[in-house]
Enzyme design. Structure first.
Site, PDB file in Angstrom:
ATOM      1  N   LYS A  10       0.835  -1.202   0.000  1.00  0.00           N
ATOM      2  CA  LYS A  10       0.000   0.000   0.000  1.00  0.00           C
ATOM      3  C   LYS A  10       0.870   1.253   0.000  1.00  0.00           C
ATOM      4  CE  LYS A  10      -3.633   2.425   2.528  1.00  0.00           C
ATOM      5  NZ  LYS A  10      -4.701   2.334   3.542  1.00  0.00           N
TER       6      LYS A  10
ATOM      7  N   HIS B 154      -6.588 -30.588 -35.020  1.00  0.00           N
ATOM      8  CA  HIS B 154      -7.713 -29.761 -34.570  1.00  0.00           C
ATOM      9  C   HIS B 154      -8.452 -30.425 -33.413  1.00  0.00           C
ATOM     10  CE1 HIS B 154      -6.705 -27.485 -38.057  1.00  0.00           C
ATOM     11  NE2 HIS B 154      -7.111 -28.411 -38.893  1.00  0.00           N
TER      12      HIS B 154
ATOM     13  N   GLU C  80       3.928 -30.584 -36.450  1.00  0.00           N
ATOM     14  CA  GLU C  80       4.048 -29.301 -35.756  1.00  0.00           C
ATOM     15  C   GLU C  80       4.731 -29.444 -34.392  1.00  0.00           C
ATOM     16  OE1 GLU C  80       3.350 -26.243 -36.499  1.00  0.00           O
ATOM     17  OE2 GLU C  80       2.134 -26.336 -38.300  1.00  0.00           O
TER      18      GLU C  80
ATOM     19  N   ASN D 187     -20.906 -35.708 -32.597  1.00  0.00           N
ATOM     20  CA  ASN D 187     -21.151 -37.149 -32.527  1.00  0.00           C
ATOM     21  C   ASN D 187     -19.925 -37.896 -33.035  1.00  0.00           C
ATOM     22  OD1 ASN D 187     -23.837 -37.303 -31.501  1.00  0.00           O
ATOM     23  ND2 ASN D 187     -24.608 -36.631 -33.494  1.00  0.00           N
TER      24      ASN D 187
END
Length: 545
Positions: free
Chosen positions: A154, A306, A358, A444
């Site tokens: 403070k 992905h 990657e 799904n």
């Protein structure tokens, strides 16, 4: 730390700098303490300290005053009361250019304290010990430390507060640069860090105490309930590093860590370009999938694109598992991310290096593997210490969704055969493998797989389709290997026989699914008519995000 302040040869109370003439040191973690205190002493700083910290400084030959000399009051109540005193907080909090403050501290003989060096009791470390006694947990709630830290933060205009051992070296350099003074930008940075430290500390206490359902008596272990969702969510995780961008270049992003030193967030990057947001998400997805095979003697490899697996397999070696995973969908594997549950050796690295990848995550890499990958300078290699997220948090507009992580695993004993023909032993092993993979495919989901030569291999994966029939068709369409004699897993029940019929017509001979549809009888009858075996798990694995 960047030093950005006015340089002066005289440590006076002017400009951007504030001299450090007296420092109060009270630390639990004494790493680097002696070296830093020695630097302070070099500039004639009066060292004041408490308990074990004072003892450590004396043993190192440094001049130090006990806190009781400053306060005129002894440490008491087993150390519970030592720094909670006006002569401590007055010395920290008074504003140096406020005449009324200066008059008050002079009237009460309060000595200024210009630096507070504090790190807090190891509360969470104590609470995480097996069978930790409730009384020990409570005793490790620091009171005086956070109070001093907050007071000093403070009053950062006049006082420096040091809460991180990692800051000692840079602060010593700045003190040397400015003849025993610190600049305002440094004090401000330290103050912000200090408030973050006490906020995290209090959040840790509140979150831990909320899980204690029975305190227990003196010396008795606390009883925890970690299964109940918290009444208040407290998320305080420090910044690990900023990322170039998020999912797309126009989005800002950063990685934060829970401080455990485990998991993908704490993975050690051994080579390659900077990890991207999407790399990290994919690395986490493939690590979660191969972790399904913890405790198995098999090597497991997942190739992710992905966040969905395009190929997954087990094998006696990493090379065998990788080769089988790649066979499942070599086209989609290009530019993917690979997760491996075993140390990567040179033989596997030789084969993997032939594909553009990657990033790769694994527990470790042999020297031979690292040497083979070194030629692919952009390939990111990440070594990881296994960790499992206990809960999943998803932000929605106006709030958060929290759920337990899906850690459920089925065994053969959990399955219920519902068709006239039960699965063969080889079909059963393939069904269990396909179910483990299907759990990590977006709904799904339909996964075609096989089990031969003692190991599992995906053959076709239908991911993220709006219709289960389409998922079955898409999985079959994606198959690069023969579908005849495969098995199939469905993440949720078949609402109609049509999806099952697509799977059977593709060549699958056995199916694993949760069951529970109002048309289960029709679906079972269709399976019997087609001559395929079907088992129910009684549990589904929706994966929506």
């Amino acid at each position: 730390m960047n030093i950005e302040c006015i340089t002066t040869t005289a440590p006076e109370l002017s400009g951007d700098l504030r001299p450090v003439r007296r420092a109060l040191l009270s630390v639990t973690d004494k790493t680097g303490l002696i070296e830093f205190a020695r630097t302070l002493s070099t500039f004639g700083v009066d060292l004041v300290s408490t308990g074990g910290t004072a003892r450590a400084l004396r043993e190192a030959g440094l001049p130090v005053r006990d806190i009781s000399d400053l306060t005129g009051f002894p440490e008491m109540l087993d150390g519970r009361v030592k720094t909670l005193h006006p002569k401590v907080h007055g010395g920290i909090l008074h504003i140096r250019h406020n005449e009324a403050h200066l008059a008050s501290v002079a009237e009460h003989a309060i000595e200024p304290i210009d630096m507070v060096v504090v790190n807090l009791y190891a509360f969470e470390k104590t609470a995480q010990k097996p069978n930790a006694a409730f009384s020990d947990i409570i005793e490790n709630i620091d009171i005086g430390g956070p109070s001093m830290v907050r007071s000093a933060a403070k009053n950062f205009e006049d006082v420096a507060v040091v809460t991180a051992v990692a800051d000692y070296t840079a602060l010593a350099a700045e003190l040397t640069e400015h003849h025993g003074s610190l600049c305002r930008s440094t004090r401000w940075r330290l103050a912000k860090q200090a408030f973050a430290t006490t906020a995290a500390y209090d959040a840790g206490i509140a979150s831990t105490l909320e899980t204690i359902v029975e305190p227990g008596g003196e010396g008795e272990p606390a009883k925890f309930d970690n299964a109940t969702l918290p009444s208040t969510v407290r998320i305080i995780e420090p910044l690990a590093y900023t990322l170039r961008y998020g999912e797309n270049p126009h989005q800002k992003a950063a990685l934060y860590t829970d401080g455990s030193g485990k998991g993908v967030a704490a993975g050690k990057q051994l080579q390659g370009k900077e990890l991207s947001y999407n790399n990290i998400v994919d690395l986490d997805a493939c690590w979660e999938l191969v972790s399904e095979f913890e405790g198995s003697a098999d090597a497991a490899v997942a190739i992710i694109k992905h966040t969905n697996p395009c190929g997954a397999a087990t094998g006696a070696t990493v090379l065998e598992a990788y080769t089988r995973a790649l066979e499942a969908d070599p086209i989609s594997a290009f530019g993917g991310v690979i997760g491996i549950n075993r140390e990567v050796d040179e033989a596997a690295a030789e084969e993997i290096a032939k594909l553009f990848v990657e990033a790769i995550v694994a527990p470790s890499f042999t020297e031979g593997a690292l040497a083979r990958f070194a030629a692919k300078k952009n390939l990111r290699l990440v070594a990881i210490t296994s960790a499992h997220t206990p809960r999943i948090i998803k932000q929605v507009s106006g709030g958060l969704l929290i759920q337990d992580a899906d850690r459920h695993r089925v065994t053969e004993a959990d399955l219920k055969t519902v068709t006239s023909r039960p699965p063969t032993p080889e079909e059963m092993r393939a069904l269990l493998f396909s179910w483990s993979v299907c759990k990590h495919v977006k709904s799904n989901a339909i996964v075609y797989a096989r089990f031969n030569a003692g190991h599992g291999q995906t053959v076709g994966i239908g991911a993220g389709q709006m219709s289960r029939v389409d998922a079955a068709k898409f999985g079959a369409m994606k198959a690069a290997l023969p579908l005849a004699g495969t098995v199939a897993a469905s993440d949720a029940f078949f609402p109609f026989p049509d999806g099952l019929e697509v799977v059977a017509n593709a060549g699958a001979t056995a199916i694993i699914q949760p069951g529970g549809s109002v048309r289960d009888t029709e679906v079972i009858a269709a399976a019997d008519k087609l001559g395929i075996a079907m088992v129910f798990t009684g549990i589904r694995h929706f994966r929506h995000g």
